[in-house]
Design an enzyme around this catalytic site. Structure first.
Site, PDB file in Angstrom:
ATOM      1  CD  GLU A   7      -3.238   0.470   2.075  1.00  0.00           C
ATOM      2  OE1 GLU A   7      -4.112  -0.341   1.768  1.00  0.00           O
ATOM      3  OE2 GLU A   7      -3.171   1.001   3.191  1.00  0.00           O
ATOM      4  CD  GLU A  67      -2.895   0.919  -4.313  1.00  0.00           C
ATOM      5  OE1 GLU A  67      -2.885   0.183  -3.310  1.00  0.00           O
ATOM      6  OE2 GLU A  67      -3.917   1.113  -5.000  1.00  0.00           O
ATOM      7  CB  CYS A  94      -6.924  -3.381   5.941  1.00  0.00           C
ATOM      8  SG  CYS A  94      -6.605  -1.808   6.684  1.00  0.00           S
ATOM      9  CB  SER A 142      -5.551   0.667  -1.260  1.00  0.00           C
ATOM     10  OG  SER A 142      -4.630  -0.382  -1.435  1.00  0.00           O
ATOM     11  CE  LYS A 192     -10.394  -8.288   8.540  1.00  0.00           C
ATOM     12  NZ  LYS A 192      -9.696  -7.775   7.353  1.00  0.00           N
ATOM     13  CD  GLU A 216     -11.401  -9.163   3.933  1.00  0.00           C
ATOM     14  OE1 GLU A 216     -10.996  -9.685   4.997  1.00  0.00           O
ATOM     15  OE2 GLU A 216     -10.980  -8.073   3.531  1.00  0.00           O
ATOM     16  CD  GLU A 268     -14.808 -10.244  -5.076  1.00  0.00           C
ATOM     17  OE1 GLU A 268     -15.599 -11.173  -5.320  1.00  0.00           O
ATOM     18  OE2 GLU A 268     -15.017  -9.382  -4.198  1.00  0.00           O
ATOM     19  CB  CYS A 312      -9.658  -4.074  14.492  1.00  0.00           C
ATOM     20  SG  CYS A 312      -9.672  -3.906  12.722  1.00  0.00           S
TER      21      CYS A 312
HETATM   22 FE1  HC1 Z   1      -8.296  -5.640  11.751  1.00  0.00          FE
HETATM   23 FE2  HC1 Z   1      -6.621  -5.788   9.872  1.00  0.00          FE
HETATM   24  S1  HC1 Z   1      -6.437  -4.344  11.599  1.00  0.00           S
HETATM   25  S2  HC1 Z   1      -8.791  -5.115   9.558  1.00  0.00           S
HETATM   26  O1  HC1 Z   1      -9.174  -4.377  12.243  1.00  0.00           O
HETATM   27  O2  HC1 Z   1      -5.979  -4.555   8.605  1.00  0.00           O
HETATM   28  O3  HC1 Z   1     -10.548  -7.530  11.798  1.00  0.00           O
HETATM   29  O4  HC1 Z   1      -7.331  -6.440  14.460  1.00  0.00           O
HETATM   30  O5  HC1 Z   1      -6.958  -8.174  11.317  1.00  0.00           O
HETATM   31  O6  HC1 Z   1      -7.091  -7.964   7.799  1.00  0.00           O
HETATM   32  O7  HC1 Z   1      -3.843  -6.646  10.401  1.00  0.00           O
HETATM   33  C1  HC1 Z   1      -9.709  -6.795  11.850  1.00  0.00           C
HETATM   34  C2  HC1 Z   1      -7.788  -6.135  13.474  1.00  0.00           C
HETATM   35  C3  HC1 Z   1      -7.193  -7.089  11.115  1.00  0.00           C
HETATM   36  C4  HC1 Z   1      -6.806  -7.147   8.565  1.00  0.00           C
HETATM   37  C5  HC1 Z   1      -4.874  -6.381  10.168  1.00  0.00           C
END
Ligand code: HC1
Length: 568
Positions: free
Chosen positions: A278, A281, A298, A318, A357, A360, A365, A502
């Protein structure tokens, strides 16, 4: 300042103080159900009533402020009877299956019923017959258990501005539902799970995937690996009686090994890789006239939100996958190649503070290893359940270390778990790449804290970069609307879906408040300070990954494995 008494205890406080808070100052906890300290007051349940001395009229403590000379009684016969009546009416239509409920021993209604001795209800129990909705694979809605407190609605409508659920109808028909009562997947729900986080009972919870993990661990033909998100390590301890923010990384690793995982790895390794991709990028876009500002990608609830509400800004987001998914792709490509393991036998599990998550990891994809990159996602709460089922004492475990190489990480990665952390981690690396100089101090204090929107200007050796950070989606809208209107000149934007980042994720232990988040945030910054390497580009395992496998950041292979695209 006004002077009042509560149950005879004198209290001096500002006149804008709620009776509820004034009582706390007198050491008195008034029971609540619809009230949540982080949400706007709705005053619907009437459980927090108090009596005004000399009058028969009862007042709600959560929605009324004190005034000079007032004398409140919080425990009179009339108050006690009113509270009992409220509880009995709620319990009359509440299912009585506490033993099977996900919130058993951790339910606010159960606790109140116990405290008030509602053992022989006046009314016959006639729960509503409403089917459980779990077809979306992430959030389960058992609306027969809903106590109509409205906390979830407040969260969804006002804090997250998603509007997937709302109240409908009147009187006995009053309910919390989606538009036209459609399944959640047909609504604007982004699966952040913040509704779950504030639900006082077992009406909302994540889909339990622990059995899938037990099955995989029990299959000797499988190689079961696990990654742990940064914010889990400062929250899991709460499930075992530790203070919020306690850093339990060593015990967490030991517990996962004890549960039977073949390798215990760290999402933080992939967070360092994310910074490499990132950060580059950002530099690429800044030097070649790419779309700016670049917005971080993220947080999967945030991705669902931008796809739904701001699809015109998707070019700003991103293309980097989240650390969870970068890890998943590498766990079934780089790792098996390096370890000499058949990738087809790997089951990749992740422990996340987040419910989105789960969504996700199931996006078609997002998979690029030729397999499903992350097979099962468990929340912090689900992991705690597994540890409790296994029966060992978490607090007595000796600290253990993550496995190499996907368990090696830096302080920059661990702060991903709090708002501002991704930005700070990126700046720690981008500064050194741009200037060719070592940072004397890697702490970028200006981007820290739980404030909803934080702006900062960073001096990269004469080159100024304007950055902004938002946590919680109402706050994200403030920035997104400015970008849409062309009213800002930021280069880099961090957006985290959940309030606080998070640490406040929808999969964290129940009972999360602003105060809990403050403590977890402090825990992450402490964990960062305690690590010997605090910048992603200095992670030796990440350097090896690029030398041995990816080539360089933004290489063809990186793009294939670590980047993705979005759906307008
Ligand atoms: Fe997160 Fe991440 S910080 S998004 O909050 O970018 O869930 O803890 O795991 O993938 O590293 C969540 C936390 C986590 C991702 C990272």
């Amino acid at each position: 300042i006004v002077n009042i008494t509560i149950d005879g205890v004198p209290v001096s406080c500002p006149e804008t103080t709620l009776i509820l808070d004034a009582a706390k100052m007198a050491g008195i906890d008034i029971p609540v159900l619809c009230y949540h300290p982080d949400l706007k007051v709705r005053a619907t349940c009437r459980l927090c009533v108090v009596e005004l001395k000399g009058q028969k009229k009862l007042k709600t403590a959560c929605s009324n402020e004190v005034w000079d000379g007032a004398e409140f009684i919080t425990n009179s016969p009339a108050v006690r009877q009113a509270r009992k009546d409220v509880l009995e009416l709620i319990l009359a239509e509440h299912p009585q299956d506490c033993l099977q409920c996900v919130r058993n021993t951790n339910c606010e209604l159960q606790q109140l019923a116990r405290d008030f001795g509602v053992s022989k209800p006046l009314f016959a129990n006639q729960p509503k017959q409403i089917p459980i909705e779990d077809s979306n694979g992430v959030i389960v809605r058992d609306m027969a258990k809903c106590v109509k407190c409205g906390r979830c609605v407040e969260m969804c409508q006002e804090v997250q501005t998603v509007g997937a659920i709302n109240t409908a109808h009147r009187s006995v028909e009053y309910e919390v539902t989606t538009a036209f009562d459609r399944p959640l997947q047909d609504s604007t729900c982004i699966y952040c799970g913040q509704c779950i986080a504030v639900c006082p009972v077992g009406a909302l919870y994540e889909k339990d995937d622990t059995e899938k993990v037990w099955q995989a661990i029990g299959d000797s033909d499988k190689h079961v690996i696990v990654q742990v998100a940064p914010a889990v390590r400062v929250a899991l301890g709460e499930e075992f009686g530790l203070e919020p923010g306690s850093i339990t990384t060593g015990k967490l690793v030991a517990a996962l090994r004890r549960l039977g995982f073949d390798k215990v790895f760290d999402t933080d390794f992939a967070a360092d890789v994310t910074i490499m991709e990132e950060g580059n990028e950002l530099l690429e876009r800044m030097s070649h006239g790419g779309t700016l500002p670049l917005i971080t990608s993220c947080s999967p609830g945030w991705i669902n939100f931008v796809e739904t509400f701001y699809p015109d800004l998707l070019d700003n987001v991103s293309t980097c996958k989240s650390p969870q998914q970068m890890f998943g792709a590498l766990a079934k490509s780089y790792y098996p190649e390096k370890a000499g393991i058949d990738a087809a036998k790997i089951v990749s599990v992740s422990i996340m503070p987040c419910t989105a998550k789960k969504y996700e990891s199931a996006r078609p994809e997002i998979n690029s290893s030729g397999y499903r990159d992350v097979d099962v996602v468990l929340t912090t709460r689900e992991l705690a359940r597994m540890i409790k089922q296994a029966g060992f004492d978490f607090n007595k475990l000796s600290n253990a270390e993550f496995d190499a190489p996907l368990g090696i990480s830096t302080g920059a990665a661990v702060i991903f778990g709090t708002s501002g952390g991704v930005m700070e981690a990126a700046l720690r690396t981008v500064y050194e790449v741009v200037t060719g100089k070592e940072l004397a101090n890697v702490d970028f204090e200006g981007v820290r804290g739980l404030t909803g929107v934080k702006e900062a200007e960073v001096d990269l050796d004469g080159k100024k970069v304007k950055v902004v950070i938002a946590n919680g989606l109402k706050n994200a809208r403030v920035i997104l609307d400015k970008i849409r209107a062309g009213e800002c000149d930021y280069q880099f934007v961090e957006i985290m879906c959940c309030p606080g980042g998070c640490i406040g994720g929808g999969g964290q232990p129940w009972g999360t408040t602003q105060a809990t988040k403050e403590a977890r945030m402090a825990g992450l910054y402490q964990a960062d300070r305690e690590l010997s390497i605090r910048q992603s580009h200095k992670n030796p395992a990440v350097k090896a990954l690029y030398d041995e496998f990816l080539g360089k950041p933004l290489s063809h292979k990186s793009h294939e494995l670590l980047h993705t695209h979005y759906h307008p």
